[in-house]
Motif scaffolding. Structure first.
Motif, PDB file in Angstrom:
ATOM      1  N   ASP A 157       0.702  -1.210   0.030  1.00 32.46           N
ATOM      2  CA  ASP A 157       0.031  -0.039   0.020  1.00 32.46           C
ATOM      3  C   ASP A 157       0.933   0.978   0.000  1.00 32.46           C
ATOM      4  N   ILE A 158       0.107   2.445   0.175  1.00 33.39           N
ATOM      5  CA  ILE A 158       1.263   3.601   0.337  1.00 33.39           C
ATOM      6  C   ILE A 158       2.050   3.422   1.348  1.00 33.39           C
ATOM      7  N   PRO A 159       3.328   4.069   1.337  1.00 32.40           N
ATOM      8  CA  PRO A 159       4.091   4.094   2.724  1.00 32.40           C
ATOM      9  C   PRO A 159       3.466   4.504   3.927  1.00 32.40           C
ATOM     10  N   ASN A 160       2.713   5.535   3.959  1.00 31.05           N
ATOM     11  CA  ASN A 160       2.188   5.854   5.382  1.00 31.05           C
ATOM     12  C   ASN A 160       1.274   4.962   5.857  1.00 31.05           C
ATOM     13  N   THR A 161       0.510   4.108   5.067  1.00 36.29           N
ATOM     14  CA  THR A 161      -0.589   3.208   5.471  1.00 36.29           C
ATOM     15  C   THR A 161       0.375   2.109   5.962  1.00 36.29           C
ATOM     16  N   VAL A 162       1.357   1.513   5.217  1.00 36.06           N
ATOM     17  CA  VAL A 162       2.085   0.500   5.557  1.00 36.06           C
ATOM     18  C   VAL A 162       3.025   0.489   6.868  1.00 36.06           C
ATOM     19  N   ALA A 209       7.233  -4.981  -4.499  1.00 39.42           N
ATOM     20  CA  ALA A 209       6.812  -4.100  -5.469  1.00 39.42           C
ATOM     21  C   ALA A 209       6.086  -2.716  -4.999  1.00 39.42           C
ATOM     22  N   GLY A 210       5.852  -2.725  -3.740  1.00 39.83           N
ATOM     23  CA  GLY A 210       5.432  -1.493  -3.320  1.00 39.83           C
ATOM     24  C   GLY A 210       6.454  -0.366  -3.270  1.00 39.83           C
ATOM     25  N   THR A 211       7.490  -0.505  -3.747  1.00 36.77           N
ATOM     26  CA  THR A 211       8.831   0.410  -4.014  1.00 36.77           C
ATOM     27  C   THR A 211       9.669   0.348  -2.711  1.00 36.77           C
ATOM     28  N   ARG A 212      10.827   0.879  -2.929  1.00 36.64           N
ATOM     29  CA  ARG A 212      11.650   1.204  -1.758  1.00 36.64           C
ATOM     30  C   ARG A 212      11.214   2.051  -0.613  1.00 36.64           C
ATOM     31  N   ALA A 213      10.636   3.224  -1.000  1.00 46.84           N
ATOM     32  CA  ALA A 213      10.037   3.963   0.023  1.00 46.84           C
ATOM     33  C   ALA A 213       8.910   3.497   0.822  1.00 46.84           C
ATOM     34  N   MET A 214       8.295   2.488   0.428  1.00 44.69           N
ATOM     35  CA  MET A 214       7.326   1.607   1.052  1.00 44.69           C
ATOM     36  C   MET A 214       7.985   0.897   2.164  1.00 44.69           C
TER      37      MET A 214
END
Ligand code: C5P
Length: 230
Positions: free
Chosen positions: A64-69, A89-94
């Protein structure tokens, strides 16, 4: 973490799970709680298995988006699990946000690993449906490098990719591998599979085994068959 066999307890109730685990007598295998069981029973099943003395891998594969995760990981961290995961797949930021959320004020946290490509996904489907054109082992390695860069402890991948993951990310970076099947057993919906012996010889650190153990007539013997021979 030493070499571990983790049993995927893909049951729909605590009752079925505990009945299954009774077949292991005094042994307390490392268990995996996935979506089915967690959605059915919630945090109580984690507490029950921890109380019984099991190590727990909570396999909810957050994406999900980084903040939610980050916020969700903070909640999961309080459950006292030993390992949990998300999708690379949620990206490094996540992934970085997830680590932040997972870390307790005293700096401790469960191990965090990233799913690269599901072991049920083959190269053709990845290309045709996900529009990812690279060979699947390159994709897995790329996601593994991203996970390593984000500070994670390892990845979930097929045993067939474990050796390459170690070569790219170091021997300490965990290769946690589902997709394990006995040579004489059913493959089911898994695609990138191999046997426990082969998984160990390819450098898997942890093998996650579900149906070959949970559906066996004698789960304890099946579990023992999965152990690395000394
Ligand atoms: O029954 P089986 O041995 O196929 O179970 C494998 C377990 O590992 C399942 O609980 C599945 O959700 C999980 N898993 C997987 N592939 C991934 C990540 C997790 O099969 N990439």
């Amino acid at each position: 973490m030493g070499k571990e066999v983790i049993i995927a307890c893909d049951f729909s109730s605590a009752k079925d799970t505990l009945r299954f685990l009774e077949r292991f007598g005094q042994r307390r295998p490392f268990v995996k709680i996935g979506m089915e069981l967690y959605y059915a029973e919630g945090p109580a099943i984690v507490e029950a298995l921890k109380r019984r003395g099991h190590k727990v891998f909570l396999d909810l594969k957050l994406h999900d988006i980084p903040n939610t995760v980050k916020k969700s990981m903070a909640v999961l961290s309080r459950l006292g699990v030993d390992m949990t995961n998300l999708h690379a797949a949620g990206t490094r930021a996540m992934m970085e946000a997830a680590l932040e959320g997972l870390s307790q004020p005293d700096g401790t946290r469960p191990l965090l690993i990233a799913v690269t490509q599901l072991t049920s996904t083959g190269e053709e489907r990845m290309r045709e449906e996900l529009w990812i054109d690279r060979p699947i082992d390159e994709v897995v390695l790329h996601y593994a490098r991203n996970a390593k860069c984000a500070g994670l402890d390892g990845v979930v991948c097929s045993p067939l990719e474990a050796e390459k993951v170690h070569a790219a990310c170091g021997e300490d970076f965990l290769a946690v591998t589902p997709g394990v099947r006995f040579a004489d057993g059913a493959v089911g919906d898994q695609v990138r599979v191999t046997t426990p012996e082969k998984a160990w010889s390819l450098g898997a650190d942890v093998i996650v085994v579900g149906r070959p153990i949970t559906a066996a007539e004698d789960p304890l013997t099946a579990y023992q068959r999965c152990q690395i021979s000394q």
